[in-house]
Design an enzyme around this catalytic site. Structure first.
Site, PDB file in Angstrom:
ATOM      1  CG  ASP A 348      55.849 -86.922 -62.233  1.00 43.44           C
ATOM      2  OD1 ASP A 348      54.765 -86.920 -62.852  1.00 43.44           O
ATOM      3  OD2 ASP A 348      56.064 -87.695 -61.278  1.00 43.44           O
ATOM      4  CG  HIS A 371      55.485 -88.650 -66.445  1.00 44.53           C
ATOM      5  ND1 HIS A 371      55.317 -89.269 -65.221  1.00 44.53           N
ATOM      6  CD2 HIS A 371      56.681 -89.109 -66.918  1.00 44.53           C
ATOM      7  CE1 HIS A 371      56.345 -90.053 -64.965  1.00 44.53           C
ATOM      8  NE2 HIS A 371      57.192 -89.966 -65.979  1.00 44.53           N
TER       9      HIS A 371
END
Length: 545
Positions: A348, A371
């Site tokens: 993430d 991310h």
């Protein structure tokens, strides 16, 4: 004349008496101060024979020699004392070093099953021992009290529960200024969820050189401890450092996909509905985290909540790219933060900056996979979000989904302002530049008119390659993004490029652009704003004042 003669005779008699008295005081004292009758008799003979000058000279020489000898004797005594003290200090240091080596060797033998075990031993922690001082250097040693978890009953075999030993070591070290709680190398310590609470004495150091393991079985976690694994609360002037690793052992948590997870939840009460963070700080001030490794968290790896003056330096955070929601560093309601010279690769956001954060400086970082570096999501469920004064610079992003990103939910309140992303190197990043005010983590979200106002955002020197599209600016219909600057943007398709639109998406964003810009069509991505547009955005900032 007679009176003068009488006075002289009287004076001679007095002088003679004084001389005799002085001689008597010297009688029985030779140069070493011992009794010497011959010396006293010799002086008496000098006095009786009238040899006054010779007697005076002898007394003067004797007094002079006595002074010299006293000084020499005092110097010799001091030299002997200093030599003896030095020998004792050296022997003490040798003894301490030898004792420490024997102690750790004995602990290692216990872990490997060797050595003799004392009878009637239990797994409960031992009483708090006296902290071991570091070896002294010179005549004025400085002591740094060290609380080794092994001295409090920890086994360090990776199987035995060492939570009680850590609690006991913490309780003892917390009371001592400048204490170091040591997790030694070459050992593995299984620790259950725990809250280590302050405030403690200043300059407390948590030295992690070994491996600390979280419980691997999901069902063994108490429901009351699902928010975090290692929870540090109300700590001031505190440092976590070392060459060791905090291992969240999150594999079993990741096995369940989001769909399977909720299906299993309905059938089993042993599966919790949330996942813990490995390392969390709450309500803490002046905290430093450096040099350690954090890996495989069930969810977020390192979180700071309601804290101030935070420094994160030279740490490594890692988890598989497929691990869900495993943010690297998560900031919430935290101010005055510096994060630098670290490596983060997870499933993430490498760094996630949430509401209540300001004065954050992120620099000299390596990010990927993951991310990217994100502000948000902000404003979920019509909540108020306030984020300001964020600087992200000198960052390398490799094979991440996003680069520099701001994401907000529809319907939120508040503002995001004074944000700078500069000198960002991207390599095979899906979307390097993103503002998304329609963020949704589900397949479908309800359309709403309100939004968190975004203003004064600078993207400067974003250079490298993308795999989907170079830019995505999707601002709210009702509250446009203002003062968004695009300066020196040079983005080319990567060898993995699979897109069809090299321009990307630009919607309701106002600001200015400055060459060089690649692709060149990016020049039309931001429109020149007017005072009216800025007024709309600023009218929503009052809730953050």
């Amino acid at each position: 004349m007679a009176d003068n003669v009488a006075a002289e005779e009287s004076g001679s008699e007095n002088y003679a008496l004084w001389s005799r008295s002085f001689s008597i005081r010297l009688v029985g004292r030779n140069k070493l101060g011992f009794v010497d009758e011959k010396l006293g008799s010799y002086l008496e003979c000098l006095l009786a024979g009238g040899r006054e000058e010779e007697r005076k000279h002898y007394i003067f020489q004797m007094k002079k020699n006595y002074r010299h000898f006293s000084l020499v004797f005092l110097f010799v005594l001091l030299l002997i004392f200093a030599t003896a003290f030095s020998i004792i200090s050296v022997d003490a240091r040798k003894h301490h070093t030898k004792k420490s080596k024997i102690h750790h060797k004995h602990r290692k033998q216990q872990r490997n099953g060797g050595g003799n075990k004392a009878p009637n031993c239990s797994n409960s922690p031992s009483p708090a021992p006296t902290p071991t001082p570091t070896p002294s250097h010179g005549f004025y040693p400085t002591q740094s009290p060290i609380f080794d978890i092994l001295s409090f009953g920890a086994k360090g075999d990776g199987v035995t529960d060492d939570t009680k030993a850590l609690e006991a070591a913490w309780e003892a070290a917390c009371k001592v200024q400048g204490a170091t709680l040591e997790i030694p190398s070459e050992f593995q310590f299984l620790i259950n969820p725990i809250t280590l609470q302050g405030p403690c004495m200043p300059n407390f150091v948590f030295q992690v050189d070994g491996i600390v393991l979280a419980p691997p079985k999901v069902g063994s976690w108490p429901k009351s401890s699902l928010f975090q694994w290692l929870n540090f609360k109300w700590m001031h002037n505190f440092t976590i450092q070392g060459t060791g690793t905090l291992d969240g052992q999150g594999y079993n948590w990741w096995k369940l996909s989001q769909i399977d997870y909720f299906q299993v939840m309905k059938k089993s009460k042993s599966i919790p509905d949330m996942k813990p963070t490995v390392l969390r700080f709450y309500g803490s001030y002046n905290v430093t985290v450096r040099d350690i490794k954090i890996k495989n968290s069930p969810q977020c790896h390192l979180k700071f909540d309601n804290s101030k003056r935070i420094k994160v330096n030279n740490i490594t955070i890692s988890a598989p790219e497929s691990s869900p929601n495993t943010d690297g560093i998560h900031l919430q309601n935290t101010q005055d933060v510096e994060i630098n010279h670290s490596n983060i690769g997870t499933g993430d956001d490498c760094i996630s900056i949430q509401t209540g954060c300001s004065n954050i400086h992120v620099h000299h970082m390596n990010c990927g996979p993951g991310h990217g570096i994100s502000l948000g999501g902000l404003g979920k469920d019509k909540s108020v979000a306030c984020v300001s004064d964020i600087i992200v610079e000198n960052v390398n992003l490799q094979s991440t989904m996003y680069g520099a990103r701001i994401k907000t939910w529809q319907g939120g309140l508040g503002s995001v302002k004074n944000i700078s992303f500069s000198n960002i190197q991207v390599s095979d990043v899906k979307v390097p530049i993103m503002i998304d005010q329609y963020y949704c983590d589900k397949r479908m979200c309800k359309n709403q008119t309100g939004a968190v106002a975004i203003s004064n955002v600078k993207f400067n020197q974003i250079i490298g390659t993308y795999s989907a599209k170079p830019i995505h600016l999707a601002c709210s219909n009702s509250i446009p993004c203002t003062d968004v600057d695009l300066i020196d943007i040079q983005l080319k398709p990567s060898t993995n490029y699979r897109g069809i639109n090299q321009l990307g998406l630009c919607w309701n964003s106002y600001g200015k652009s400055q060459a060089p810009l690649l692709p060149s069509s990016m020049d039309y991505c931001v429109r020149r704003g007017s005072g009216f547009v800025r007024g709309i955005s600023r009218s929503h900032e009052h809730v953050c004042l």
